[in-house]
Write a protein that holds these residues in place. Structure first.
Motif, PDB file in Angstrom:
ATOM      1  N   CYS A  75       0.840  -1.206   0.000  1.00 35.45           N
ATOM      2  CA  CYS A  75       0.000   0.000   0.000  1.00 35.45           C
ATOM      3  C   CYS A  75       0.873   1.253   0.000  1.00 35.45           C
ATOM      4  CB  CYS A  75      -0.902   0.013   1.228  1.00 35.45           C
ATOM      5  SG  CYS A  75      -2.043  -1.377   1.326  1.00 35.45           S
ATOM      6  N   LYS A 174      -5.190   2.073   0.017  1.00 37.83           N
ATOM      7  CA  LYS A 174      -5.315   0.657   0.361  1.00 37.83           C
ATOM      8  C   LYS A 174      -6.459   0.040  -0.433  1.00 37.83           C
ATOM      9  CE  LYS A 174      -4.676  -0.543   4.613  1.00 37.83           C
ATOM     10  NZ  LYS A 174      -4.840  -0.797   6.070  1.00 37.83           N
ATOM     11  N   GLN A 175      -6.110  -0.885  -1.295  1.00 37.41           N
ATOM     12  CA  GLN A 175      -7.084  -1.581  -2.144  1.00 37.41           C
ATOM     13  C   GLN A 175      -7.910  -0.570  -2.935  1.00 37.41           C
ATOM     14  OE1 GLN A 175      -9.128  -4.225   0.554  1.00 37.41           O
ATOM     15  NE2 GLN A 175      -7.323  -5.516   0.843  1.00 37.41           N
ATOM     16  N   ASP A 176      -9.233  -0.518  -2.719  1.00 40.91           N
ATOM     17  CA  ASP A 176     -10.065   0.376  -3.517  1.00 40.91           C
ATOM     18  C   ASP A 176     -10.516   1.610  -2.735  1.00 40.91           C
ATOM     19  OD1 ASP A 176     -11.718  -0.907  -1.754  1.00 40.91           O
ATOM     20  OD2 ASP A 176     -13.322  -1.312  -3.202  1.00 40.91           O
TER      21      ASP A 176
END
Length: 321
Positions: A75, A174-176
């Motif tokens: 991330c 972080k991710q979406d």
């Protein structure tokens, strides 16, 4: 007839293109509601590999790319210390990098050596106790631009209305989702070593300037005192008046009381602070107040902040000396 058919096809393609662009912008978060709240943070303690820079925030993109090129699975994180509306671009300070580990996990030696090989440094942030925070979808590269222009003004408004001291601005990808986090306590723990060193130098320069100003003021005062005293000797009544005039002035503030806050930082203001009880914190635990909440507000400079984003500055809590 052929011409009309051709024009109709062109018009249909243009409309389809516009609808596609509109759908892309909407998917990126154009109409996403920005909700700002105060409470427990969405992240814990973390170890990161970072590069520190002084310069326009626009240069952060290359640093994000550098980190992603080393490891695309980690991330990204950005820490912004100055308000670009009140600080000239070439003086803005920020750290960009990748999160190597969170919580109790430890980064591998291989990871650390790989990032250090490309000029990154390793540092750890503690888990913030209470924060002002917001989130935004991270679905396309356009989401970043929409988030910067929508979330930061909302954060500034929330912080200013509640007279909080919340800084620096931390962005975690972080991710979406993009998490925007502003610590409400122990802000100095989120200053990387290079930032702390710049702050020490800034305070030292301010102290020297203060001493020089005090010396000049002292010389002027002695000169005025001598002049008044000579005139006072010509008349006993005048002497009495002059004596009262020459009573010592109140001592100027000691260095320890001087404002040691950076004129660049995101959080400084003369407003009174708000307590945690006034924040309607979203805390699931026993709701203990975070230590170190300052009674003044802001996002950089010596005035109230409005955004990273407002055009009014605020002063950050200093890091450990």
């Amino acid at each position: 007839m052929t011409d009309w058919v051709l024009l109709g096809l062109i018009a249909a393609l243009v409309v389809l293109l516009l609808l596609t662009v509109f759908g892309f912008v909407v998917y990126s978060g154009l109409f996403t509601e920005v909700v700002v709240s105060a409470g427990s943070p969405p992240v814990g303690n973390m170890t990161l590999a970072y590069k520190f820079r002084v310069g326009p925030y626009g240069e952060s993109g290359q640093l994000f790319t550098d980190g992603c090129s080393i490891s695309s699975k980690l991330c990204s994180i950005g820490v912004y210390y100055d308000n670009p509306h009140t600080v000239s671009p070439e003086k803005c300070r920020f750290a960009i990098g990748r999160i190597l580990s969170e919580g109790d996990a430890k980064p591998s030696e291989e990871q650390i050596k790989r990032f250090q090989k490309y000029g990154f440094k390793i540092f750890s942030f503690p888990a913030p106790s209470h924060v002002v925070m917001a989130t935004f979808p991270f679905t396309t590269p356009l989401s970043i631009h929409l988030a910067v222009n929508r979330v930061h003004p909302a954060l500034d408004t929330y912080i200013k209305e509640r007279k909080l001291c919340a800084h620096p601005r931390i962005e975690i990808y972080k991710q979406d989702r993009i998490y925007f986090v502003c610590p409400l306590a122990r802000q100095g723990d989120f200053y990387v070593p290079e930032m702390k060193e710049l702050e020490r130098k800034s305070r030292a320069a301010a102290a020297v300037a203060e001493d020089a100003q005090t010396d000049i003021t002292g010389v002027d005062t002695m000169s005025e005192t001598s002049s008044v005293s000579v005139e006072a000797t010509t008349d006993s009544r005048d002497t009495s008046v002059a004596t009262s005039i020459l009573l010592p002035f109140p001592a100027s503030r000691g260095r320890e009381e001087a404002d040691n806050r950076s004129e660049h930082s995101y959080s400084e203001s003369g407003a009174s602070g708000s307590s945690f009880e006034e924040l309607d914190l979203e805390v699931a635990g026993d709701g203990e107040g975070a230590p170190g909440l300052l009674p003044d507000v802001g996002y950089a400079g010596s005035q109230e902040v409005t955004d990273k984003w407002t055009k009014e500055p605020i002063a950050a809590e200093r890091g450990e000396e």
